[in-house]
Design a protein around this motif. Structure first.
Motif, PDB file in Angstrom:
ATOM      1  N   ARG A 169      -9.481  -7.250  -1.839  1.00 10.70           N
ATOM      2  CA  ARG A 169     -10.178  -5.962  -1.888  1.00 10.70           C
ATOM      3  C   ARG A 169      -9.818  -5.256  -3.179  1.00 10.70           C
ATOM      4  O   ARG A 169      -8.860  -5.648  -3.845  1.00 10.70           O
ATOM      5  CB  ARG A 169      -9.821  -5.113  -0.675  1.00 10.70           C
ATOM      6  N   PRO A 170     -10.541  -4.234  -3.559  1.00  7.20           N
ATOM      7  CA  PRO A 170     -10.255  -3.554  -4.843  1.00  7.20           C
ATOM      8  C   PRO A 170      -8.881  -2.887  -4.894  1.00  7.20           C
ATOM      9  O   PRO A 170      -8.246  -2.849  -5.933  1.00  7.20           O
ATOM     10  CB  PRO A 170     -11.361  -2.510  -4.968  1.00  7.20           C
ATOM     11  N   GLN A 171      -8.415  -2.354  -3.776  1.00  8.80           N
ATOM     12  CA  GLN A 171      -7.137  -1.659  -3.746  1.00  8.80           C
ATOM     13  C   GLN A 171      -5.983  -2.650  -3.608  1.00  8.80           C
ATOM     14  O   GLN A 171      -6.119  -3.682  -2.976  1.00  8.80           O
ATOM     15  CB  GLN A 171      -7.050  -0.678  -2.563  1.00  8.80           C
ATOM     16  N   ILE A 172      -4.857  -2.284  -4.183  1.00  9.93           N
ATOM     17  CA  ILE A 172      -3.640  -3.049  -3.930  1.00  9.93           C
ATOM     18  C   ILE A 172      -3.210  -2.730  -2.511  1.00  9.93           C
ATOM     19  O   ILE A 172      -3.222  -1.570  -2.085  1.00  9.93           O
ATOM     20  CB  ILE A 172      -2.548  -2.680  -4.957  1.00  9.93           C
ATOM     21  N   VAL A 173      -2.862  -3.754  -1.765  1.00  7.29           N
ATOM     22  CA  VAL A 173      -2.466  -3.589  -0.369  1.00  7.29           C
ATOM     23  C   VAL A 173      -0.962  -3.795  -0.271  1.00  7.29           C
ATOM     24  O   VAL A 173      -0.417  -4.752  -0.817  1.00  7.29           O
ATOM     25  CB  VAL A 173      -3.212  -4.607   0.532  1.00  7.29           C
ATOM     26  N   ARG A 174      -0.313  -2.868   0.427  1.00  6.17           N
ATOM     27  CA  ARG A 174       1.143  -2.943   0.612  1.00  6.17           C
ATOM     28  C   ARG A 174       1.424  -2.938   2.107  1.00  6.17           C
ATOM     29  O   ARG A 174       0.933  -2.089   2.837  1.00  6.17           O
ATOM     30  CB  ARG A 174       1.789  -1.735  -0.077  1.00  6.17           C
ATOM     31  N   ARG A 175       2.221  -3.931   2.542  1.00  8.61           N
ATOM     32  CA  ARG A 175       2.597  -3.995   3.962  1.00  8.61           C
ATOM     33  C   ARG A 175       3.691  -2.977   4.232  1.00  8.61           C
ATOM     34  O   ARG A 175       4.694  -2.920   3.525  1.00  8.61           O
ATOM     35  CB  ARG A 175       3.071  -5.401   4.332  1.00  8.61           C
ATOM     36  N   ILE A 176       3.495  -2.191   5.290  1.00 11.97           N
ATOM     37  CA  ILE A 176       4.463  -1.167   5.673  1.00 11.97           C
ATOM     38  C   ILE A 176       5.429  -1.713   6.723  1.00 11.97           C
ATOM     39  O   ILE A 176       6.635  -1.506   6.649  1.00 11.97           O
ATOM     40  CB  ILE A 176       3.744   0.083   6.217  1.00 11.97           C
ATOM     41  N   ASP A 177       4.896  -2.397   7.724  1.00 14.67           N
ATOM     42  CA  ASP A 177       5.720  -3.034   8.749  1.00 14.67           C
ATOM     43  C   ASP A 177       4.916  -4.194   9.336  1.00 14.67           C
ATOM     44  O   ASP A 177       3.849  -4.536   8.821  1.00 14.67           O
ATOM     45  CB  ASP A 177       6.194  -2.035   9.814  1.00 14.67           C
ATOM     46  N   ALA A 178       5.394  -4.786  10.403  1.00 13.06           N
ATOM     47  CA  ALA A 178       4.761  -5.980  10.956  1.00 13.06           C
ATOM     48  C   ALA A 178       3.305  -5.750  11.364  1.00 13.06           C
ATOM     49  O   ALA A 178       2.502  -6.683  11.333  1.00 13.06           O
ATOM     50  CB  ALA A 178       5.559  -6.480  12.156  1.00 13.06           C
ATOM     51  N   ASN A 179       2.959  -4.528  11.731  1.00 19.40           N
ATOM     52  CA  ASN A 179       1.617  -4.259  12.232  1.00 19.40           C
ATOM     53  C   ASN A 179       0.781  -3.328  11.360  1.00 19.40           C
ATOM     54  O   ASN A 179      -0.356  -3.026  11.721  1.00 19.40           O
ATOM     55  CB  ASN A 179       1.699  -3.646  13.636  1.00 19.40           C
ATOM     56  N   ARG A 180       1.306  -2.862  10.242  1.00 19.05           N
ATOM     57  CA  ARG A 180       0.563  -1.899   9.432  1.00 19.05           C
ATOM     58  C   ARG A 180       0.603  -2.264   7.958  1.00 19.05           C
ATOM     59  O   ARG A 180       1.617  -2.713   7.438  1.00 19.05           O
ATOM     60  CB  ARG A 180       1.147  -0.491   9.581  1.00 19.05           C
ATOM     61  N   VAL A 181      -0.539  -2.049   7.319  1.00 22.76           N
ATOM     62  CA  VAL A 181      -0.643  -2.167   5.870  1.00 22.76           C
ATOM     63  C   VAL A 181      -1.312  -0.898   5.365  1.00 22.76           C
ATOM     64  O   VAL A 181      -1.947  -0.166   6.127  1.00 22.76           O
ATOM     65  CB  VAL A 181      -1.476  -3.404   5.431  1.00 22.76           C
ATOM     66  N   GLU A 182      -1.142  -0.642   4.080  1.00 27.52           N
ATOM     67  CA  GLU A 182      -1.850   0.482   3.476  1.00 27.52           C
ATOM     68  C   GLU A 182      -2.546   0.002   2.221  1.00 27.52           C
ATOM     69  O   GLU A 182      -2.000  -0.786   1.450  1.00 27.52           O
ATOM     70  CB  GLU A 182      -0.899   1.642   3.159  1.00 27.52           C
ATOM     71  N   ALA A 183      -3.785   0.445   2.069  1.00 23.55           N
ATOM     72  CA  ALA A 183      -4.533   0.171   0.850  1.00 23.55           C
ATOM     73  C   ALA A 183      -4.261   1.344  -0.082  1.00 23.55           C
ATOM     74  O   ALA A 183      -4.547   2.487   0.257  1.00 23.55           O
ATOM     75  CB  ALA A 183      -6.019   0.044   1.154  1.00 23.55           C
ATOM     76  N   LEU A 184      -3.678   1.075  -1.223  1.00 26.25           N
ATOM     77  CA  LEU A 184      -3.304   2.128  -2.163  1.00 26.25           C
ATOM     78  C   LEU A 184      -4.562   2.578  -2.919  1.00 26.25           C
ATOM     79  O   LEU A 184      -5.004   1.913  -3.854  1.00 26.25           O
ATOM     80  CB  LEU A 184      -2.217   1.625  -3.109  1.00 26.25           C
ATOM     81  N   GLU A 185      -5.130   3.662  -2.480  1.00 21.49           N
ATOM     82  CA  GLU A 185      -6.451   4.094  -2.941  1.00 21.49           C
ATOM     83  C   GLU A 185      -6.548   4.274  -4.449  1.00 21.49           C
ATOM     84  O   GLU A 185      -7.573   3.974  -5.047  1.00 21.49           O
ATOM     85  CB  GLU A 185      -6.852   5.393  -2.230  1.00 21.49           C
TER      86      GLU A 185
END
Length: 189
Positions: A65-81
């Motif tokens: 995807r266009p955004q860099i994705v960072r995993r926060i924990d086992a069940n969550r990721v965040e797309a760095l807008e």
């Protein structure tokens, strides 16, 4: 009739101006754009063909995807807008892997795309990225299956620790992980 036409044109111009202002507001001047970097290689190459071409390079949809994705924990990721890839990640990964391979195979040709019918003496490298994740703690994991020509399918899981979990450090660690994958490919016999 002329007054009606003038009013209509005025409303049309106002609507167009409003649309242009809305589009301008959607732009994000604070975006930071990143690319993977080609890194110098070390060690002797075990790959012997005169030409190496990249065949398929597949990425998991989670990170493609266009955004860099960072995993926060086992069940969550965040797309760095506001932290985005300057090009589609699949394209950047292909170009970087080709550059890393070329840096490790002096005197040999490395083609970023194999084409429909590679000629004699051309080894085709196919790569399936199972996981290419950056974590909030700075850990980067590249899990890849790959095959060189008709050779056996191999799997490498590579980990690189970034200086921190900030996007610039994560992208640098991701570049190191791709370089490590290139090292594994050229060391293959």
């Amino acid at each position: 009739m002329t007054a009606l036409r003038t009013a209509f044109h005025g409303m049309r111009r106002a609507a167009l101006a409003g649309l242009l202002l809305a589009l301008a507001a959607c732009q994000t001047p604070n975006d930071r754009l990143y690319t993977l970097a080609v890194l110098p290689g070390t060690g002797a190459a075990g790959v012997t063909p005169a030409t190496l071409a990249l065949g398929s390079v597949a990425l998991p949809p989670l990170v493609d995807r266009p955004q860099i994705v960072r995993r926060i924990d086992a069940n969550r990721v965040e797309a760095l807008e506001f932290d985005r890839w300057a090009e589609p990640l699949a394209d950047g990964l292909r170009a970087t892997l080709a550059g890393d391979l070329a840096a490790r195979l002096p005197g040999r040709s490395v083609l970023p795309v194999a084409g429909a019918a590679p000629g004699a003496g051309v080894a085709v490298l196919s790569v399936t990225i199972l996981k290419f994740e950056a974590e909030a703690n700075g850990r980067v994991v590249l899990d890849a299956q790959w095959a060189l020509g008709s050779g056996p399918r191999r799997r490498d899981t590579l980990e690189v620790q970034a200086a921190n979990g900030e996007p610039a450090a994560l992208v640098a660690a991701m570049s190191q992980a791709v370089a490590l994958l290139a090292d594994r490919v050229v060391a293959a016999r």
